[in-house]
Design an enzyme around this catalytic site. Structure first.
Site, PDB file in Angstrom:
ATOM      1  N   ARG A   1      67.094  37.487  36.714  1.00 16.26           N
ATOM      2  CA  ARG A   1      67.346  36.118  37.184  1.00 16.26           C
ATOM      3  C   ARG A   1      68.455  36.198  38.225  1.00 16.26           C
ATOM      4  NH1 ARG A   1      72.045  36.734  36.392  1.00 16.26           N
ATOM      5  NH2 ARG A   1      72.298  34.572  36.928  1.00 16.26           N
TER       6      ARG A   1
ATOM      7  N   ALA B   1      69.414  34.084  42.034  1.00 16.54           N
ATOM      8  CA  ALA B   1      68.577  33.867  43.222  1.00 16.54           C
ATOM      9  C   ALA B   1      68.309  35.128  44.059  1.00 16.54           C
ATOM     10  CB  ALA B   1      69.201  32.765  44.071  1.00 16.54           C
TER      11      ALA B   1
ATOM     12  N   ARG C   1      59.148  30.735  39.898  1.00 19.22           N
ATOM     13  CA  ARG C   1      60.229  29.759  39.659  1.00 19.22           C
ATOM     14  C   ARG C   1      60.370  28.899  40.916  1.00 19.22           C
ATOM     15  NH1 ARG C   1      65.668  31.990  37.003  1.00 19.22           N
ATOM     16  NH2 ARG C   1      65.880  29.793  36.449  1.00 19.22           N
TER      17      ARG C   1
ATOM     18  N   ASP D   1      71.403  28.430  44.479  1.00 17.92           N
ATOM     19  CA  ASP D   1      69.973  28.768  44.471  1.00 17.92           C
ATOM     20  C   ASP D   1      69.263  28.259  45.714  1.00 17.92           C
ATOM     21  OD1 ASP D   1      70.755  28.941  41.491  1.00 17.92           O
ATOM     22  OD2 ASP D   1      68.844  29.980  41.710  1.00 17.92           O
TER      23      ASP D   1
ATOM     24  N   ASN E   1      72.533  24.529  42.256  1.00 19.94           N
ATOM     25  CA  ASN E   1      72.979  25.707  41.493  1.00 19.94           C
ATOM     26  C   ASN E   1      72.831  25.362  40.018  1.00 19.94           C
ATOM     27  OD1 ASN E   1      74.100  28.414  41.451  1.00 19.94           O
ATOM     28  ND2 ASN E   1      75.939  27.500  40.591  1.00 19.94           N
TER      29      ASN E   1
HETATM   30  O1  MRU Z   1      68.583  30.455  36.007  1.00 18.42           O
HETATM   31  P1  MRU Z   1      69.333  31.544  36.691  1.00 18.42           P
HETATM   32  O2  MRU Z   1      70.114  32.417  35.765  1.00 18.42           O
HETATM   33  O3  MRU Z   1      68.444  32.345  37.633  1.00 18.42           O
HETATM   34  O4  MRU Z   1      70.382  30.773  37.601  1.00 18.42           O
HETATM   35  C1  MRU Z   1      71.271  31.507  38.376  1.00 18.42           C
HETATM   36  C2  MRU Z   1      72.225  30.675  39.123  1.00 18.42           C
HETATM   37  O5  MRU Z   1      72.215  29.466  39.055  1.00 18.42           O
HETATM   38  C3  MRU Z   1      73.158  31.386  40.051  1.00 18.42           C
HETATM   39  O6  MRU Z   1      74.379  30.718  40.142  1.00 18.42           O
HETATM   40  C4  MRU Z   1      72.524  31.447  41.442  1.00 18.42           C
HETATM   41  O7  MRU Z   1      71.224  31.968  41.355  1.00 18.42           O
HETATM   42  C5  MRU Z   1      73.311  32.252  42.380  1.00 18.42           C
HETATM   43  S1  MRU Z   1      73.177  33.976  42.007  1.00 18.42           S
HETATM   44  C6  MRU Z   1      74.058  34.867  43.145  1.00 18.42           C
END
Ligand code: MRU
Length: 354
Positions: free
Chosen positions: A46, A48, A89, A245, A255
């Site tokens: 997971r 982004a 996603r 994100d 985010n």
């Molecule tokens: O649901 P996730 O764990 O993929 O969400 C991740 C986030 O919200 C992070 O803050 C975002 O992807 C930035 S990662 C550098």
């Protein structure tokens, strides 16, 4: 050191299964586009930028599996493979960026090599797609380092900093975005202490970020999300940094759920609220935050913790996995190209034009 998040050979992508962290370092193997998309959807990986990197490898593996017999088959396969990965996603635009970039490379190959394909053309195609996927990851690694350095310059001396979710090495192929700012700030002698919010319901802060900060030797403490305002008021927090994100063209930022609340608290306490994200996170097609699709995840992620039910059976649940922080609450965007401050449509276009 954080274990490698992805290990790629042409036929297989080993994925560090983040669902098992911090207790267990275990890799699962994806061998095609569908398995890569499933690993993304099920949160084995997971964050982004990491989702984008995995999608690039997934695309390369899928086209190898489909072994197109001519340029028309290649063009159809490229579109199908990209669509399959993009469906995993909906919020992180890095996934769309990487899948579209790989698709466009494949389409360019088809245009440059019309007609029938034998083993030699397929080998050249596979090698070209592997190269492109590795380039996506190399760019992410370099962007993380650049963001870390730009961001560290913004921090005050003796900085007490807070972050949310996991925007660290585990979310990228490099040192992370927000966590990279913290670790580079620490290296520069500026960061005294860091707080990681646990990040209900998926607990990325509790399972991943605090683990990274501890391994990186950053003095740090874990707090539950509802402690944030109190800790900010009483513990001298003087900066907040988070990842993103998707950033709309006016700077509104999606985010992890809970980010917006932190930005509101930061405004009230007059402390800077920074978003660190590489430029592929900026979605120029989104005019503002209202154009960003917010992923709704399963109720079980809210009602269960580590397999134990914590809410009444049959309860109605909402689970938006992200929220949108308006640009007006963001002090600066930290990108690999530099810092955008104030955050505005014009500032973003100027930065992207560099
Ligand atoms: O649901 P996730 O764990 O993929 O969400 C991740 C986030 O919200 C992070 O803050 C975002 O992807 C930035 S990662 C550098």
């Amino acid at each position: 050191m954080i274990p490698p998040r992805l290990k790629y050979t042409s036929g297989a992508l080993k994925v560090l299964d983040q669902r098992l962290l911090p207790d267990k370092v275990h890799y699962l193997t994806a061998r095609d586009g569908a398995q890569t998309a499933a690993a993304i959807k099920d949160m084995a990986l997971r964050g982004a930028p990491l989702i984008g990197c995995a999608a690039a490898f997934g695309f390369a593996m899928e086209l190898r599996r489909l072994a197109p017999k001519n340029s028309a088959q290649l063009a159809a396969a490229a579109k199908k493979a990209a669509d399959q990965l993009k469906a995993a996603r909906p919020t992180a635009v890095a996934l769309f960026y990487a899948a579209d970039r790989m698709r466009d490379k494949a389409l360019a190959f088809a245009a440059a090599n019309p007609g029938a394909y034998g083993p030699a053309q397929r080998k050249a195609l596979g090698a070209m797609l592997d190269r492109e996927a590795r380039l996506v990851t190399a760019e992410d690694e370099a962007a993380c380092l650049a963001m870390g350095r730009h961001g560290a310059k913004l921090l005050p001396k003796n900085c007490v900093i807070m972050t949310h979710c996991n925007a660290g090495a585990l979310a990228t192929m490099g040192i992370g975005t927000a966590v990279g700012v913290i670790t580079e700030g620490r290296k520069a002698g500026k960061v005294r202490h860091a707080y990681s919010c646990e990040t209900r319901p998926y607990l990325q802060g509790a399972r991943l970020t605090i683990w990274e900060l501890m391994r990186d030797g950053v003095p740090s403490e874990l707090i539950t999300d509802n402690m944030a305002a109190h800790i900010i008021k009483t513990c001298g927090v003087n900066a907040i940094v988070v990842g993103a994100d998707r950033i709309a063209s006016n700077g509104d930022t999606a985010n992890k759920i809970g980010t917006y609340a932190l930005a509101v608290i930061a405004k009230y306490h007059r402390i800077p609220f920074y978003v660190a994200a590489p430029t592929p996170t900026i979605d120029l097609k989104a005019r503002d935050g209202g154009d960003i699709i917010i992923e709704e995840r399963s109720c079980e992620e809210v009602t269960y913790v580590k397999g134990n039910r914590i809410a009444p059976k049959g309860v109605k649940v909402r689970h938006p996995a992200f929220d949108v922080t308006p640009a007006s609450l963001i002090t600066a965007l930290i990108t690999e190209k530099g810092v955008i401050k104030p955050v505005s449509r014009a500032g973003i276009s100027r930065q992207l034009a560099k």
